[in-house]
Design a protein around this motif. Structure first.
Motif, PDB file in Angstrom:
ATOM      1  N   THR A  25      13.602  11.104  -8.489  1.00 54.06           N
ATOM      2  CA  THR A  25      14.525  10.479  -7.543  1.00 54.06           C
ATOM      3  C   THR A  25      14.161   9.011  -7.335  1.00 54.06           C
ATOM      4  O   THR A  25      13.059   8.580  -7.722  1.00 54.06           O
ATOM      5  N   PRO A  26      15.031   8.250  -6.709  1.00 55.41           N
ATOM      6  CA  PRO A  26      14.663   6.870  -6.383  1.00 55.41           C
ATOM      7  C   PRO A  26      13.374   6.799  -5.547  1.00 55.41           C
ATOM      8  O   PRO A  26      12.558   5.897  -5.742  1.00 55.41           O
ATOM      9  N   GLU A  27      13.186   7.767  -4.661  1.00 55.03           N
ATOM     10  CA  GLU A  27      11.964   7.791  -3.838  1.00 55.03           C
ATOM     11  C   GLU A  27      10.735   8.064  -4.708  1.00 55.03           C
ATOM     12  O   GLU A  27       9.672   7.462  -4.503  1.00 55.03           O
ATOM     13  N   ALA A  28      10.883   8.973  -5.666  1.00 52.04           N
ATOM     14  CA  ALA A  28       9.781   9.258  -6.588  1.00 52.04           C
ATOM     15  C   ALA A  28       9.485   8.037  -7.453  1.00 52.04           C
ATOM     16  O   ALA A  28       8.323   7.695  -7.676  1.00 52.04           O
ATOM     17  N   HIS A  29      10.538   7.380  -7.919  1.00 57.08           N
ATOM     18  CA  HIS A  29      10.363   6.178  -8.730  1.00 57.08           C
ATOM     19  C   HIS A  29       9.578   5.119  -7.957  1.00 57.08           C
ATOM     20  O   HIS A  29       8.620   4.537  -8.478  1.00 57.08           O
ATOM     21  N   LEU A  30       9.976   4.896  -6.719  1.00 63.28           N
ATOM     22  CA  LEU A  30       9.293   3.900  -5.883  1.00 63.28           C
ATOM     23  C   LEU A  30       7.831   4.288  -5.657  1.00 63.28           C
ATOM     24  O   LEU A  30       6.930   3.450  -5.799  1.00 63.28           O
ATOM     25  N   ALA A  31       7.580   5.530  -5.312  1.00 65.85           N
ATOM     26  CA  ALA A  31       6.207   5.976  -5.048  1.00 65.85           C
ATOM     27  C   ALA A  31       5.343   5.844  -6.301  1.00 65.85           C
ATOM     28  O   ALA A  31       4.208   5.349  -6.236  1.00 65.85           O
ATOM     29  N   TRP A  32       5.860   6.282  -7.438  1.00 68.85           N
ATOM     30  CA  TRP A  32       5.090   6.184  -8.685  1.00 68.85           C
ATOM     31  C   TRP A  32       4.887   4.734  -9.106  1.00 68.85           C
ATOM     32  O   TRP A  32       3.822   4.377  -9.603  1.00 68.85           O
ATOM     33  N   ASP A  33       5.889   3.899  -8.883  1.00 67.09           N
ATOM     34  CA  ASP A  33       5.734   2.482  -9.213  1.00 67.09           C
ATOM     35  C   ASP A  33       4.626   1.865  -8.375  1.00 67.09           C
ATOM     36  O   ASP A  33       3.754   1.158  -8.899  1.00 67.09           O
ATOM     37  N   LYS A  34       4.627   2.146  -7.087  1.00 65.98           N
ATOM     38  CA  LYS A  34       3.570   1.621  -6.213  1.00 65.98           C
ATOM     39  C   LYS A  34       2.206   2.161  -6.619  1.00 65.98           C
ATOM     40  O   LYS A  34       1.217   1.417  -6.673  1.00 65.98           O
ATOM     41  N   PHE A  35       2.139   3.456  -6.902  1.00 70.40           N
ATOM     42  CA  PHE A  35       0.880   4.091  -7.303  1.00 70.40           C
ATOM     43  C   PHE A  35       0.360   3.487  -8.607  1.00 70.40           C
ATOM     44  O   PHE A  35      -0.815   3.119  -8.713  1.00 70.40           O
ATOM     45  N   LEU A  36       1.218   3.365  -9.601  1.00 70.71           N
ATOM     46  CA  LEU A  36       0.771   2.832 -10.896  1.00 70.71           C
ATOM     47  C   LEU A  36       0.422   1.352 -10.802  1.00 70.71           C
ATOM     48  O   LEU A  36      -0.474   0.886 -11.521  1.00 70.71           O
ATOM     49  N   CYS A  37       1.061   0.609  -9.909  1.00 72.75           N
ATOM     50  CA  CYS A  37       0.669  -0.788  -9.665  1.00 72.75           C
ATOM     51  C   CYS A  37      -0.736  -0.840  -9.076  1.00 72.75           C
ATOM     52  O   CYS A  37      -1.546  -1.686  -9.449  1.00 72.75           O
ATOM     53  N   GLU A  38      -1.003   0.089  -8.175  1.00 77.00           N
ATOM     54  CA  GLU A  38      -2.339   0.154  -7.595  1.00 77.00           C
ATOM     55  C   GLU A  38      -3.378   0.523  -8.653  1.00 77.00           C
ATOM     56  O   GLU A  38      -4.472  -0.045  -8.694  1.00 77.00           O
ATOM     57  N   VAL A  39      -3.048   1.466  -9.514  1.00 80.50           N
ATOM     58  CA  VAL A  39      -3.935   1.838 -10.623  1.00 80.50           C
ATOM     59  C   VAL A  39      -4.206   0.619 -11.504  1.00 80.50           C
ATOM     60  O   VAL A  39      -5.354   0.324 -11.846  1.00 80.50           O
TER      61      VAL A  39
ATOM     62  N   PRO B 197       0.822  -1.224   0.000  1.00 84.73           N
ATOM     63  CA  PRO B 197       0.000   0.000   0.000  1.00 84.73           C
ATOM     64  C   PRO B 197       0.855   1.272   0.000  1.00 84.73           C
ATOM     65  O   PRO B 197       2.000   1.275   0.443  1.00 84.73           O
ATOM     66  N   LEU B 198       0.249   2.320  -0.490  1.00 86.61           N
ATOM     67  CA  LEU B 198       0.923   3.619  -0.520  1.00 86.61           C
ATOM     68  C   LEU B 198       0.991   4.199   0.887  1.00 86.61           C
ATOM     69  O   LEU B 198      -0.007   4.233   1.605  1.00 86.61           O
ATOM     70  N   SER B 199       2.166   4.666   1.264  1.00 82.76           N
ATOM     71  CA  SER B 199       2.333   5.314   2.561  1.00 82.76           C
ATOM     72  C   SER B 199       1.987   6.792   2.426  1.00 82.76           C
ATOM     73  O   SER B 199       1.821   7.315   1.307  1.00 82.76           O
ATOM     74  N   GLY B 200       1.908   7.461   3.544  1.00 85.29           N
ATOM     75  CA  GLY B 200       1.686   8.906   3.523  1.00 85.29           C
ATOM     76  C   GLY B 200       2.801   9.622   2.779  1.00 85.29           C
ATOM     77  O   GLY B 200       2.563  10.566   2.016  1.00 85.29           O
ATOM     78  N   ALA B 201       4.035   9.152   2.965  1.00 88.58           N
ATOM     79  CA  ALA B 201       5.181   9.754   2.265  1.00 88.58           C
ATOM     80  C   ALA B 201       5.068   9.533   0.761  1.00 88.58           C
ATOM     81  O   ALA B 201       5.377  10.432  -0.031  1.00 88.58           O
ATOM     82  N   ASP B 202       4.622   8.336   0.355  1.00 84.20           N
ATOM     83  CA  ASP B 202       4.430   8.055  -1.069  1.00 84.20           C
ATOM     84  C   ASP B 202       3.411   9.020  -1.673  1.00 84.20           C
ATOM     85  O   ASP B 202       3.622   9.564  -2.761  1.00 84.20           O
ATOM     86  N   LYS B 203       2.335   9.233  -0.959  1.00 81.65           N
ATOM     87  CA  LYS B 203       1.282  10.129  -1.450  1.00 81.65           C
ATOM     88  C   LYS B 203       1.795  11.562  -1.595  1.00 81.65           C
ATOM     89  O   LYS B 203       1.448  12.251  -2.553  1.00 81.65           O
ATOM     90  N   GLU B 204       2.626  11.973  -0.665  1.00 83.59           N
ATOM     91  CA  GLU B 204       3.214  13.315  -0.747  1.00 83.59           C
ATOM     92  C   GLU B 204       4.139  13.432  -1.958  1.00 83.59           C
ATOM     93  O   GLU B 204       4.135  14.450  -2.646  1.00 83.59           O
TER      94      GLU B 204
END
Length: 143
Positions: free
Chosen positions: A120-134, A2-9
């Motif tokens: 950034t690597p953090e952005a890559h991870l967050a977007w990867d998680k988000f797009l997987c959820e999509v 799941p997306l964390s609060g940091a991922d959402k930010e």
């Protein structure tokens, strides 16, 4: 995962940097999908021109990225944001759900190009998680 609060930010922050270029990002991602995964062209036989930069590719790319933007701005209710699209793809268009994951990868590449050092690597991870959820939301009506 799941997306964390940091991922959402991170999603919100990076989306604000590219939202003005969203149509170009969508067109690039869709063109990549059709080029790299040419089997996806079968779903678009009704388009007159599937070449990169064509009006059909730009138009559909804009629709795709508009849906991503809607999900990103309603990140706490991705399922609700994409319900109509999920039903359309499952019941009417009958798109193989594997294609949603392929498209997610193409969107990641297009975002990376557009964001440059801000991807950034953090952005890559967050977007990867988000797009997987999509992709999961778009696939859930197939189950």
């Amino acid at each position: 995962m799941p997306l964390s609060g940091a991922d959402k930010e991170v999603i919100a922050a990076t989306w604000s940097k590219v939202s003005g270029k969203s149509a170009a990002i969508g067109a690039d991602a869709f063109a990549r999908l059709l080029t790299v995964y040419s089997q996806t062209k079968t779903y678009f036989s009704h388009f007159a021109d599937l070449s990169p930069g064509s009006a059909n590719v730009k138009g559909h790319g804009a629709k795709i990225i508009d849906a991503i933007a809607k999900a990103a701005t309603n990140i706490n209710n991705i399922e609700g944001s994409l319900k109509v699209l999920s039903e359309l793809h499952a019941y009417n268009l009958r798109v193989d759900p594997v294609n949603f994951k392929l498209l997610a990868h193409c969107i990641l590449v297009s975002l990376s190009i557009s964001l440059g050092a801000d991807f950034t690597p953090e952005a890559h991870l967050a977007w990867d998680k988000f797009l997987c959820e999509v992709a999961d939301v778009l696939s859930e009506k197939y189950r």
